[in-house]
Each structure stands twice: as C-alpha cells, then as structure tokens.
Design a protein around this motif. Sequence first.
Motif, PDB file in Angstrom:
ATOM      1  N   VAL A 159      39.876  38.509 103.351  1.00  0.00           N
ATOM      2  CA  VAL A 159      38.495  38.906 103.082  1.00  0.00           C
ATOM      3  C   VAL A 159      37.843  37.757 102.307  1.00  0.00           C
ATOM      4  CG1 VAL A 159      37.103  40.518 101.707  1.00  0.00           C
ATOM      5  CG2 VAL A 159      39.002  41.367 103.082  1.00  0.00           C
ATOM      6  N   ALA A 160      36.612  37.438 102.643  1.00  0.00           N
ATOM      7  CA  ALA A 160      35.909  36.370 101.937  1.00  0.00           C
ATOM      8  C   ALA A 160      35.953  36.628 100.432  1.00  0.00           C
ATOM      9  CB  ALA A 160      34.466  36.294 102.411  1.00  0.00           C
ATOM     10  N   GLY A 161      36.186  35.582  99.664  1.00  0.00           N
ATOM     11  CA  GLY A 161      36.261  35.714  98.222  1.00  0.00           C
ATOM     12  C   GLY A 161      37.678  35.858  97.702  1.00  0.00           C
ATOM     13  N   ALA A 182      37.216  28.003 105.694  1.00  0.00           N
ATOM     14  CA  ALA A 182      36.124  28.408 106.594  1.00  0.00           C
ATOM     15  C   ALA A 182      35.855  29.909 106.495  1.00  0.00           C
ATOM     16  CB  ALA A 182      36.469  28.032 108.034  1.00  0.00           C
ATOM     17  N   ALA A 183      36.882  30.672 106.151  1.00  0.00           N
ATOM     18  CA  ALA A 183      36.728  32.124 106.058  1.00  0.00           C
ATOM     19  C   ALA A 183      36.222  32.565 104.695  1.00  0.00           C
ATOM     20  CB  ALA A 183      38.076  32.793 106.358  1.00  0.00           C
ATOM     21  N   GLY A 184      35.823  31.630 103.871  1.00  0.00           N
ATOM     22  CA  GLY A 184      35.219  31.989 102.599  1.00  0.00           C
ATOM     23  C   GLY A 184      36.191  32.284 101.490  1.00  0.00           C
ATOM     24  N   ALA A 185      37.446  31.870 101.669  1.00  0.00           N
ATOM     25  CA  ALA A 185      38.431  32.076 100.606  1.00  0.00           C
ATOM     26  C   ALA A 185      38.416  30.892  99.647  1.00  0.00           C
ATOM     27  CB  ALA A 185      39.826  32.236 101.205  1.00  0.00           C
ATOM     28  N   ARG A 186      38.958  31.120  98.474  1.00  0.00           N
ATOM     29  CA  ARG A 186      39.236  30.044  97.519  1.00  0.00           C
ATOM     30  C   ARG A 186      40.669  29.613  97.783  1.00  0.00           C
ATOM     31  NH1 ARG A 186      40.823  30.797  91.334  1.00  0.00           N
ATOM     32  NH2 ARG A 186      40.348  28.706  90.536  1.00  0.00           N
TER      33      ARG A 186
END
Lengths: 334, 334, 334, 334
Positions: A159-161, A182-186
Amino acid sequence: MRVYQLNGSRGADGLSLVERPDPVAGRGQILVRMRAGSLNYRDLLVAHGRYVGAAPPNLVPLSDGAGEVVAVGPDVRRFKVGDRVCPTFFQTWISGEMTPADGATALGGAVDGVLAELVVCDETAAVAVPDHLSFEEAACLPCAGVTVWAALYGPKPLVAGQTVLTLGTGGVSSLAIQFAHAAGARVISTSSSDAKLEAARALGAAETINYRTHPEWQDEVLRLTDRRGVDHVVEIGGAGTATRSIAATAMGGQVHMIGVLTMGEVNPLALIQWKTLRGIYVGSRSHFEAMNRMIAVHGIRPSIDRTFPFADAPAAYRHLESAAHVGKVVIRIA
Amino acid sequence: MRVYQLNGSRGADGLSLVERPDPVAGRGQILVRMRAGSLNYRDLLVAHGRYVGAAPPNLVPLSDGAGEVVAVGPDVRRFKVGDRVCPTFFQTWISGEMTPADGATALGGAVDGVLAELVVCDETAAVAVPDHLSFEEAACLPCAGVTVWAALYGPKPLVAGQTVLTLGTGGVSSLAIQFAHAAGARVISTSSSDAKLEAARALGAAETINYRTHPEWQDEVLRLTDRRGVDHVVEIGGAGTATRSIAATAMGGQVHMIGVLTMGEVNPLALIQWKTLRGIYVGSRSHFEAMNRMIAVHGIRPSIDRTFPFADAPAAYRHLESAAHVGKVVIRIA
Amino acid sequence: MRVYQLNGSRGADGLSLVERPDPVAGRGQILVRMRAGSLNYRDLLVAHGRYVGAAPPNLVPLSDGAGEVVAVGPDVRRFKVGDRVCPTFFQTWISGEMTPADGATALGGAVDGVLAELVVCDETAAVAVPDHLSFEEAACLPCAGVTVWAALYGPKPLVAGQTVLTLGTGGVSSLAIQFAHAAGARVISTSSSDAKLEAARALGAAETINYRTHPEWQDEVLRLTDRRGVDHVVEIGGAGTATRSIAATAMGGQVHMIGVLTMGEVNPLALIQWKTLRGIYVGSRSHFEAMNRMIAVHGIRPSIDRTFPFADAPAAYRHLESAAHVGKVVIRIA
Amino acid sequence: MRVYQLNGSRGADGLSLVERPDPVAGRGQILVRMRAGSLNYRDLLVAHGRYVGAAPPNLVPLSDGAGEVVAVGPDVRRFKVGDRVCPTFFQTWISGEMTPADGATALGGAVDGVLAELVVCDETAAVAVPDHLSFEEAACLPCAGVTVWAALYGPKPLVAGQTVLTLGTGGVSSLAIQFAHAAGARVISTSSSDAKLEAARALGAAETINYRTHPEWQDEVLRLTDRRGVDHVVEIGGAGTATRSIAATAMGGQVHMIGVLTMGEVNPLALIQWKTLRGIYVGSRSHFEAMNRMIAVHGIRPSIDRTFPFADAPAAYRHLESAAHVGKVVIRIA
C-alpha cells in the motif's frame, strides 16, 4: 539454429554451443526468435547441478529472455508475427494459485530454456513486451521482475506509504527498489558498499544502510522507522539474513522469501506478533502482465550491469558468479 | 468558548456564533483547542436540513478540523498536551468494518462537530497530524481525505500501474488525484474548465478530459485506455455520471460511490462483466492513520482554495455553495 | 455425430438436430463424448436472439455439459482417455481476473456449445468431474454452479457464520442454498410458493420467506436478522428485486448480481453505507476447481428437476421456459 | 472482592487468594461480576515467569473469563446492567491490525486479568456472550477461540472445501476442529492417543492420525490428501512440529503459528513453493464478534475437560500442567 546446452555439473564449463534443427510452431504455438536473455542466480545453481536436482541432459538453460514472434501455428489468437514477447517462467501458470503441475514447466530447469536462437512456446505462455523497453531490458523481467511483483502484491499487498526493505543491489533487489518506489513506498536498502548504496538511491531508495558499518543492520532499520519496523522485506535469502529481516519487520509485516540461496534457520517464535514469512516462487503470467502495466506507466527500465554477446555466454555466467554486479547480467542473442 | 451552532434549515443563514461553557476532558478524553476546520458538501446539506434528516437543534457543525491538545483526562495514553490532532469523522469507528452504531457518532451531523474553539473527544477518536502539515492543511483530511483513501484501499485495493478516473477538481477529487498519483497509478481527470484541468495536471493527472468539449466523456476514457477502461473511478456522485462511470470502467474495475449528491439511477445489468459499484462512507481511524503515513512519505499537502477567518464562517459556506473552488474551503478557528 | 444447431430467434423452435463430421482432437486438445447437458436461462435468451446479440448462424447451443474423454491430441498432459470432464464456460479463462478476450470463448454463445455428441476442447478448458456425481449432476455445474461460487468467493468472501439471502428456487438459487449452507452460513430463502420453500429448507435454508405473503420481503429479512441485514445476496436479477435486495443488505454487505434477466434500475445512493453491488459473469476454471473440491468434501448433488432425452431437447427448453421447475433441467445426451 | 494474585515464578504455588477493594466503573467503563474463567497454556508460562518477562508483582492472572455486567459508568452505550460479557484479551485492540500499544493491554499478562470476583473494563473492551452458551463455555473463548478464528480468517481466509490440519486435542485444537468443520472444511487431526482421536472425530474431524503409530505423520497427511497437502495448519507450536507441518502443507497453503511453546527452528527454504508461516497472536474484538456470530449460527459449545471451583484455582493450573485434558480447563468464579 544454435543453442547452448548444459551437461555435467561444471558451471559455465558445462555449456556448449550446438546446432539443433529449427523448431516449428504447432497448433496454438508461437515461434520466437530470441534476441536477449538474462541470468539469475538460479541459472548458476542449475549449471552446478545444485538446483532441485541434476538438470536433464542437454538442457537448454535460462528462464529469462525476450524476442520476436517469427511464425505462429494454427488457432493462434494472442500474438502475430512481429510481436515482441517474453516467454513466461512457468509455461502453464496463467493466474491465480500455482499448482505442482506448473512446476514441471519451468524454463531452463524442468524444460528447455531460452538460451537459443529460436524457441517455440504455447501462445498462452508468453507476454507482450512494453513498448519502451529494449529486448535486453525486457529479458531482465521474466524471473527477477515477476518475483518482485509477486512478493509485493500477494494476499496482503503493498500500500502506498508503507516501508519496504531490500537487501543488496543485485538484479532482484534493484527491481524491488524501483517497483516499491514507483508504488509510493518508502524504500530502505542495505548493501556492503557505499557505491552500491549510491546506486540504490538513484533507483529510488529513500534510506540506505551499509551493513559492514552496521552489522546489526536490523537495529538501524528500526531506528529509521521510529522502532516500528518495515511492512515488507524483499528477502533474497543470503546466509543468516532471515532472522535479522524478521527483527526489522513491523507487527503485521511480511518477509517475502525469494530465491534459492537461503541458508540458516529461523525460530518461528520470532513471528508470533503477526509477522509472516512467505515463500515466493516467481509468479504467473497474470503477475507478469500487471507488472508490465506498471512498468509502462512509470517508464521503468531494469538496471543492466553488463551485456555479453551470445558467443560469450559462459563469460556472462562467470561474471554473475563474481557477484560484482549491480543490476542484471544480460546476453545478447541476435 | 465560542462555537457556531446551527438552527433551522436555512444554510449559512442558520449559523450563529454563541458562547458555551468550556468543556472538560473526562476519563479517557482529550480537550482540543481547534485551530482550523474545513467544509465538505455534506456540511451544506446539513445546514439545509437535507442530510439524512433535520439536524439536532443547536448542532455545532463541521466534521473536519485540526487543533492542539490542551488538556487530557485521567487514563489517557495516546496523546499528551501539545500534540497536534484531528478528531475522526466517526468518533467510534476504529478499524475494520463500520457498524450502524458508529453512524450515530458522526461529527457535525449526529453529534456536535468541530466549528468551536474547544472540543472534547475520546482519546481513541483522534489521530496525530503529520509533521509537515499546517493546521489548515490537516483540517482538510478527516472526511475528504479519509473518504478517498477508503475508496482506493478497499477489499480490492489500488495497485501501482492501474488507472484511476477522477471527476472534477473539488476537495475530494483533488485529493484523489494526489493520492492515486503518489500510489503509482495513472490518473485521468475530468472537468468542465481547461483551467481546472491544468490544476489537475499540476496535482498529478496524466490525462485530462474537458466534459464540455467531450459530453460523451466515457468514450474518451476508453480511447485513452486502449478500450480497456479504468480500474477505479472515484465517483463523487454528480447527476447522471454513474452510468458513464460504469461504462468507462474496465472488466473487473470498481466505481467507488462517494458522497451525498448522487442523483439518477443505474441499470445493474451494466455491471455484469465483473464491475462493482461500491458505496463509500468516509472511513475509520485506521484508514486515517494509513493515509497519514502515505501523506507523510510523499509530503502531500491538500490543495486549499481559500481560507476564511472564524468570524466569517458563513461566508465560507457561501463560497463552497458557489462551486467556484478548486480544492478545499478552510476556516481558521484560532 | 449428431448435434443440435440453432437458427432464427424462435426459441426452442429454432433448434434442429443435424449430422456433422466427427471432430478430431488437435495438439493440446481432448475429444469428449458428451453424456449430459443442462439448461440455463441464458440458453433461452440465446435461442430467442436476446443474448448480447443474435447468435452466430448454426450455433450449437448450451454451455453446460459433462462427458467422457475418448481421445487426446499430441502434448496433452492434464487428461487421459476415460476421464470424466466438464468443459468450462469460458474456454480460455483459467484463473484470476477475466479479460474481454475470454468473453469471446463462451460456449453456446460466442462459440459452439455442448449440445452435441462429441465436443473438442483445449485440455486447459475442462475440469475433472467429482467422483460422486453422475454425468447429469455434473452437467449442472459449469454455468450455474460456478456462478454461485464466484459470487460467494470474490474479493470479500463468504465467512462461516454470515447470512446469505437467496431468491427463488431455480437452478442458481438451489445451488446457492447448498453451497452457502455447506460453508457454514445461515441461509434465508424467498419464493412465491410454500412447497418450493419446503424444498429450500431441505437444501439447507434456515429461514424462508414467501414473497407473496410478504411483498415487502426485505422487511422480513431485516426482522430475521435483528435489523442488521444479510452479508450476501445471490441476486438473480428478477424485475425490481435489486432495490429490495440492497435494502435487505447489512452495512458492509454485498449484492452479487447474477444473470441476464435483470430489469429495473437502482439508486446508487442506497449503497452509500458500505454496500456493494457486484456484477458476476460465471467464473474461471479455478473457481470451478475450488467449487468441485467443496462439492466433493460435502457430497453435494445438484438438485435436478427433470431429465429429458437428447431427442427431446426442445421440450427441455420449453419446460425451463414454463418456470415451474425447482433445480436444474437436464438433457441426457448419450 | 476476592482476587487471585501471582507472585514469584513458582507456578500454581505463586497464587494467593486476597481481598481487594471493589473496583468502580469510571466514565465509559463497565463493572463485571466474573462467573467463570478458563486456562490457557500462556497462564502456566506467566505463572512460571517464562512469558515475555517476569509478571508484574501482584498480577491478577488469567485472560479468559465471562461474567455479568453489574454496573456501568457515565457515557456507556454498548452494554447495560445484566448483559453477559467476555472482556477481550487485548483491551484496546478493536479491529484491523494490531499495534504494539495494544500489546501493553493484554489481560493477565501486561495488566490485571480476570481471576477475580469483579473486573472493570472499558465498554469497548468486551463482547456480548452468545445466548446458547453458559458462562463456563463462554469463558473458553477470549484467547483460545479468538486465536483459532484469527488463524483461519486472515488475509487468505478459509474457504469451504479446503483441508485443515489440527495438532492434538487441547483447548485450541478442539476449537479449531469445531470451527473448521462448521466452516465446511475437511479436518485432519493428529494426537498421540486413539481415545483422543475418537474425541476429535466427535468434534468434526474427518480423518485422524495417531502420531505415535505414524511418527512421520506428515507423510500420512500427504497420503490422505492425494499428495496435495493441506491448506491450513493450526500449528500450536510443539517441539519440532513446524517442519513437519510445513511439509504437510499444500503449495499456497498456510501454517498458522499459534502459541508460546514453540521450539525448534525451521528452514525458510521449505516455504519457497508458496507456503506461508504466519505468526498469530490472539485477535481483535472484531475477530471475537465474527466468531461469536458463527458460534451462534452453529450452536457450537467449547469442549470443557473439567471445571474447578474458585477456591481450587491452583488445582486447575496443575491439571492443565499435567496435559491429560481434552478441551478446556475451567474455573467457576461465582
């Protein structure tokens, strides 16, 4: 056509370049002129006879390649001559859950692979190459890319984040950094070399840890996550890392076990607080297609360490064996 | 303390600023000095008596606000004086599935809301504000932000590389563009104005459609997706859009129905090819927390159209009613 | 071999029994001697030219059948001569999400179906029949059974202890009662006849509602569920039932829209409190296999209303059209 | 009121019955007259100082109990005097994912438990007892029952027709047999005694394996599943069973690691073919409520081995320690 085949358990020395009759596309099949292949650690194990069991005699090695459709058999609907395709790692696993029967169709292991000028496969056993990728780049995806995707998008998907931990900067981990970013992860990445950590940051890592400087690197991961730990580890299975990876994982997080170089044991008690250890075994055609959509939207290009000509395939094996690479080792076939 | 209360069904005219005794934090409660609130379309409906039913007399309106903890009651563990918090839309919905009982705790509807200088709530009914956000920005999240998050991350959540369609550029849709873009999706946005579409692109939309120029905008969506359609629609429920949204949705895709201005009917037959129409009703504290993690990782700031002083709250209502805004309408409370 | 083919849009009158050359199994294909077929409401629509579009000329009708493998082509691995199989509704949908291309392979609609003495299909397009079932019983599953399974086991699957509402006692609903009961759900069934409700109870319904006696049957459902509503509706799409079904659904519950006889419209506002309206379009081979495992564990037998000989296929169509049946209408082929 | 408190790490010998002032329900709290408690293996570990760390001095032990609400504090909405309730294992975990903060609220470990005549808890920290259960039966659920439910209904939940393996016939495993059977699964149970296996069959096991007769019991599981393996193992963590459980698991299957007596290590390589090892740590109030709905629909009663009077609580501990039980060991409190 010319193909490499493998005999003995002698690593790159077991490879020989031979002539075979050109294969023909039967009903429902496509004939692919291979243009590039890429190596995975599994290919080394196969070449050394340490993968599952001894390889079948005269096996054509390599699971990962890309090429061009040059002929189609009767009843083919999915592809036409001229299409650029990658054969899928498991030739029969389309989507959903893998079955044991699918395991018997793994390219370059159970059945002949793609280190050949021509390959025939079922039309259902290939995917279209994203437009922006070269054959060399596309050849990096069938095992390494799909494995990362299947790790991140399982029953409890990224999940993003969220925070993702990757280990090292080899082919799988490089793609893991790119995909998770690209998927918004750290993304937090480890490596033994500051130069490689610099490369990791260029691929999208937000934080990096040199595990030589920080041998107890799991503590550093906890520090960087306010003691919470990460949501996902793309665990490529080096010796003794699994226990540290579990320690670096948040309550409810997942350690995705990839690859075949796993060593050491883990104490299941370490998982009790809602941690999950999940075996990953490449992925399906459907994983491949979803990954390709993401790669196309983001214009992602797999990171290639070095490309060898077809004639020097054994040198490519030896280069991978040296573990000096960042990203993928590629063989240009035609 | 001063609070606004609402009487009659006269829209902004029903608002009056009154004195009430300062509330006190009981066991397990926090006292919050509100610093900002933001308006949602629901607040207009409440003010006009068109939301569910007539509002309770003397209702303090507004669900969305942010402030600072100025006192804590006995047994409070989650917060301390000085913490910056947002009360949650549903005061009792922590995580998992909503229950009807949670519906009876909606701020500014079923119970007194946040358009007040001081608010008391259970410590379990608030979340910490991400560090990089001002109170004004944080005040945009409790309803609009959480709703978008709950839409995108339901039982079949957003996956990087998917396509998301947003309608218009109001508060919800602006956040939808930002969240979906940060999550690695390709965003397609519609609006009636090229200037607003420009704003949508600045927020992260990859493609935009002017629905005045393209009244059959669903066809344009299909064109932009190679006839496949989108994976998610954040459908804010304007008149007659639902049928077009369903037509613009891919096999297996989802239309997330948000909001209370839904008009028109849909033919369920249009859904048969694995499309889903899903009612969204804000979200839980757990949605809020996951969203905040994502917002923090990406440094996302809600787009604020205009900020009004506390004394001019009625003007803020009228501004939202004019529908000229892009992003959120905010009231600075203290 | 003898097959029925369909011409004109004249219902059962359009069926004619003709001779065709025996088909031959090509590479990767199996030849199946059909032993039984079953009818679905869709088959009536196809025969009347009201399904999607006019049927292709000389179409062999029927999606649902069971038979015996009598020959296999080259490279076939999944089946051998003598195996009992059902062809799958969509010949190419193996698992995961359906794609539009799969829609073009629907038996008895897009392509020739199974009302024939011999059928050839890809080995990947059939499943093994559970041991305890006769051919007649197995022939009830490919469309009706798989549809019910796909309804109950979507992204938010049935959990033991939930409540499931079924409408009527036709083929789909009879199977829905049996499957939901076996899965540990509490089943509530409606019908217009007390005799049919008695049959529903025999199949596993815990509660029954006569919708003639209770025209506002959604209120009765709410009464039986302490005002909570049901978790799942297997909504077969009769006129005007969808709105009542939504009203009978719990917060967070799902209305699974099945079938092609849907009429009327729904107001999406009715869904806002976390209700979902989900289009169901049969299912994949993987759904079929999971369903068969369940059927085998529980020894479930589809309820057959009446069996007609091959020569009387038109009479079977007319019997289904009369809507007097409880359970499935079957044609014995050989 | 009288409570047991625990001092030293002397097992049952550390228990002493003492007088304490009656507690009072504050705002948002309920006062519960406990009627019964039940023991879990964890309670033995706590009593021996082997659980996480040494117990806090004067800890009231026991997580699992049931009683009657005898007073409610201000603002209580969920319960009224006379309601029958179970306090939840984690007092703050309502639904969704567990957080570390929830871990600090575990009854009878981190905070005082229920082996007391009166207990005060937040109204949000209790669930209603199903009508058909006695207090003794309900007291078996908060840890053992919820743990089983959370194991079976995780991110990849139990589906009717799947196969579930349970180990032994203690409290957790007895409930696992009952729950999995009610959910339409095929249950395979192991034990060292034919008498206990007979009891397992009475609870719903379809197949049983005596692991004394079959020390390589994983082979027997594979034989009973046509070499496929099981979909779920409720692994209670006895010495050295995890490796066998993994071997008995199907591709794609899950080993749910429960409990605190885990010993031995596992090789993660054994998981590679899509097997998952998942740590389970009781569950949330939402798990408890969903489980209770299922228990009510099926009229399930936890299997009680023996009930001890309040005065003989130490004897109950010693009985559990002897491991001679089938099902739960209960203490009647009032």
